[in-house]
Motif scaffolding. Structure first.
Motif, PDB file in Angstrom:
ATOM      1  N   ARG A  89      13.523 -69.722 -33.159  1.00  0.00           N
ATOM      2  CA  ARG A  89      13.588 -68.945 -31.846  1.00  0.00           C
ATOM      3  C   ARG A  89      14.766 -68.244 -32.487  1.00  0.00           C
ATOM      4  NH1 ARG A  89      12.981 -66.812 -27.075  1.00  0.00           N
ATOM      5  NH2 ARG A  89      14.499 -66.945 -25.960  1.00  0.00           N
ATOM      6  N   LEU A  93      14.344 -63.965 -31.477  1.00  0.00           N
ATOM      7  CA  LEU A  93      15.493 -63.290 -30.535  1.00  0.00           C
ATOM      8  C   LEU A  93      15.822 -61.757 -31.729  1.00  0.00           C
ATOM      9  CD1 LEU A  93      18.255 -66.331 -30.011  1.00  0.00           C
ATOM     10  CD2 LEU A  93      16.969 -65.022 -27.904  1.00  0.00           C
ATOM     11  N   ILE A 110      21.501 -61.657 -25.167  1.00  0.00           N
ATOM     12  CA  ILE A 110      20.814 -62.323 -26.438  1.00  0.00           C
ATOM     13  C   ILE A 110      21.291 -63.246 -27.043  1.00  0.00           C
ATOM     14  CG2 ILE A 110      19.034 -61.403 -28.074  1.00  0.00           C
ATOM     15  CD1 ILE A 110      18.210 -58.844 -26.295  1.00  0.00           C
ATOM     16  N   ASN A 111      22.144 -62.228 -27.436  1.00  0.00           N
ATOM     17  CA  ASN A 111      23.279 -62.204 -28.537  1.00  0.00           C
ATOM     18  C   ASN A 111      23.920 -64.162 -28.692  1.00  0.00           C
ATOM     19  OD1 ASN A 111      24.875 -62.063 -31.577  1.00  0.00           O
ATOM     20  ND2 ASN A 111      26.757 -62.482 -30.160  1.00  0.00           N
ATOM     21  N   MET A 112      24.279 -63.947 -27.289  1.00  0.00           N
ATOM     22  CA  MET A 112      24.765 -65.754 -26.558  1.00  0.00           C
ATOM     23  C   MET A 112      24.071 -66.635 -26.717  1.00  0.00           C
ATOM     24  SD  MET A 112      26.489 -64.350 -22.466  1.00  0.00           S
ATOM     25  CE  MET A 112      26.808 -65.600 -21.995  1.00  0.00           C
ATOM     26  N   GLU A 113      23.217 -66.344 -26.680  1.00  0.00           N
ATOM     27  CA  GLU A 113      21.949 -67.117 -26.923  1.00  0.00           C
ATOM     28  C   GLU A 113      22.130 -67.575 -28.613  1.00  0.00           C
ATOM     29  OE1 GLU A 113      17.413 -68.815 -26.137  1.00  0.00           O
ATOM     30  OE2 GLU A 113      17.418 -67.121 -25.886  1.00  0.00           O
ATOM     31  N   TYR A 114      21.630 -66.523 -28.840  1.00  0.00           N
ATOM     32  CA  TYR A 114      21.644 -66.478 -30.646  1.00  0.00           C
ATOM     33  C   TYR A 114      23.244 -66.695 -31.523  1.00  0.00           C
ATOM     34  CZ  TYR A 114      21.121 -64.761 -35.266  1.00  0.00           C
ATOM     35  OH  TYR A 114      21.003 -64.985 -37.013  1.00  0.00           O
ATOM     36  N   GLN A 116      25.053 -69.806 -29.496  1.00  0.00           N
ATOM     37  CA  GLN A 116      24.809 -70.874 -29.252  1.00  0.00           C
ATOM     38  C   GLN A 116      23.669 -71.801 -30.185  1.00  0.00           C
ATOM     39  OE1 GLN A 116      26.040 -72.543 -27.092  1.00  0.00           O
ATOM     40  NE2 GLN A 116      27.246 -71.267 -26.732  1.00  0.00           N
ATOM     41  N   LEU A 117      22.884 -70.938 -30.773  1.00  0.00           N
ATOM     42  CA  LEU A 117      21.962 -71.718 -31.476  1.00  0.00           C
ATOM     43  C   LEU A 117      22.079 -71.862 -32.855  1.00  0.00           C
ATOM     44  CD1 LEU A 117      18.419 -69.907 -30.487  1.00  0.00           C
ATOM     45  CD2 LEU A 117      19.613 -72.063 -30.034  1.00  0.00           C
ATOM     46  N   GLU A 120      24.825 -74.835 -32.693  1.00  0.00           N
ATOM     47  CA  GLU A 120      24.033 -75.821 -32.379  1.00  0.00           C
ATOM     48  C   GLU A 120      23.267 -76.907 -33.810  1.00  0.00           C
ATOM     49  OE1 GLU A 120      22.204 -79.778 -31.119  1.00  0.00           O
ATOM     50  OE2 GLU A 120      24.214 -78.351 -30.134  1.00  0.00           O
ATOM     51  N   HIS A 179      24.090 -61.703 -36.131  1.00  0.00           N
ATOM     52  CA  HIS A 179      24.287 -61.790 -34.858  1.00  0.00           C
ATOM     53  C   HIS A 179      23.238 -60.389 -34.556  1.00  0.00           C
ATOM     54  CE1 HIS A 179      26.185 -57.961 -35.498  1.00  0.00           C
ATOM     55  NE2 HIS A 179      26.994 -58.259 -36.520  1.00  0.00           N
TER      56      HIS A 179
END
Length: 276
Positions: A89, A93, A110-114, A116-117, A120, A179
Motif C-alpha cells: 500500500r 501511495l 496522501i502523505n497522511m495515510e502514508y 499512519q501506515l 502502524e 514520505h
C-alpha cells in the motif's frame, strides 16, 4: 527313624519357604508389571534400564522444547503477511503521489495515510511477542535465540537463530524519513518499496524454513523416544505370560510341599508306635 530331629520336616519346611518366596517374587512382578524392581533382581539391567528411562524423559522434554519453538516462530511469522500488504500500500501511495495529476495539497492528504501506515508497521513490530519477549526486535543482550532440541550438551542438540534475521524496523526496510509530500520523494520511494517487499518475503521464507526444520527435528525425537522406550521395556518390563506360569508353578509346588510337611510332622507319632 529319629525322634529328636525331624530331618524330613526341616527339608519340607525349606521347600515350602523357597516356593513361597518364588510366589511372592512372581506376584510382585505381576502386580508392578516390572521384571526388575530392585538391584537384587538384576543389577546390570536396572542400571541400563534406568539410563534409558532417563533418556526417554529427557527426549520428551526436548520434544516439548521443539514444539514451543515452532509455536514461537509461527507467532513471529504471523505479522509478515500484514506487513507485506502495508508495504504494498505504501508503494501504491508513492505511485499515486508521483504523478502531476495531483497537486501538493492532495499529496499532503496522501502523505497522511502514508505516515499512519509507517507508524502502524512499527507498532506491529513492537507488539508482536511470545512469552513476554518481543520477536521482531533485537534486544541489546539477546542477539541470538538458542533452543535445546536434543538431550546432550552438544551443538548437535542445540539450535541457534540470529534475532537479526527476522527483525523488522524502518532502518532495515529503508523507510526512515520516507514520505510522499513531493513528486520527487514519491518517485524515490518506489525502489525502496521494492527492496522492502523483497526483504519481508525473504524473512518470511526464512521463518518458514526454520519451522519445517523444527518439524523434522520433532519427528526424529519422537522416533528416538519410541525406540528408547521400547528398549527400556524389553529390559525392565515383566513378561506377564512367563511370570504367570512361574507363579502358578510356585503355587502348585508350595501346595505339594505343604502336604509333604504335614506327613513329615506325623513321622514321630508313627515312630512312637514301634515302642509300644
Amino acid at each position: 527313624m529319629r525322634l529328636n530331629t525331624n530331618v524330613s520336616s526341616l527339608q519340607a519346611q525349606r521347600a515350602v519357604s523357597e516356593h513361597v518366596k518364588e510366589m511372592q517374587n512372581t506376584s510382585g512382578k505381576l502386580a508392578s508389571g516390572q521384571r526388575v524392581r530392585t538391584a537384587s533382581d538384576d543389577a546390570a539391567s536396572l542400571s541400563i534400564g534406568t539410563q534409558l528411562k532417563s533418556k526417554e524423559r529427557s527426549t520428551l522434554q526436548a520434544m516439548r522444547n521443539t514444539t514451543d519453538a515452532i509455536s514461537e516462530f509461527q507467532v513471529a511469522e504471523g505479522p509478515f503477511n500484514e506487513l507485506s500488504g502495508m508495504v504494498n500500500r505504501l508503494r501504491e501511495l508513492s505511485v499515486q503521489a508521483a504523478t502531476d495529476t495531483v497537486d501538493d495539497n492532495q499529496r499532503e492528504l496522501i502523505n497522511m495515510e502514508y505516515m499512519q501506515l509507517r507508524e502502524e508497521m512499527e507498532r506491529i513490530a513492537d507488539s508482536t511477542n511470545f512469552n513476554g519477549r518481543q520477536l521482531l526486535r533485537v534486544g541489546a543482550n539477546d542477539p541470538t535465540r538458542d533452543f535445546q532440541i536434543g538431550v546432550r550438551n552438544h551443538s548437535t542438540s542445540q539450535l541457534s537463530i540470529r534475532s537479526e534475521d527476522f527483525t523488522v524496523n524502518e532502518f532495515k526496510l529503508d523507510l526512515v524519513d520516507s514520505h510522499v509530500r513531493t513528486k520527487t520523494d514519491a518517485r524515490l520511494n518506489l525502489q525502496y518499496m521494492d527492496s522492502a517487499v523483497e526483504k519481508l518475503s525473504a524473512q518470511r521464507a526464512y521463518l518458514g524454513s526454520v519451522q519445517n526444520r523444527l518439524t523434522h527435528v520433532n519427528s526424529a525425537l519422537e522416533n528416538e523416544r519410541l525406540q528408547t522406550a521400547t528398549s527400556a521395556s524389553r529390559i525392565l518390563d515383566a513378561d506377564m505370560a512367563s511370570e504367570s506360569a512361574a507363579n502358578l508353578k510356585a503355587q502348585m509346588l508350595a501346595q505339594g510341599a505343604t502336604g509333604v510337611l504335614a506327613q513329615a510332622n506325623n513321622l514321630g507319632a508313627n515312630t512312637l508306635k514301634l515302642l509300644k
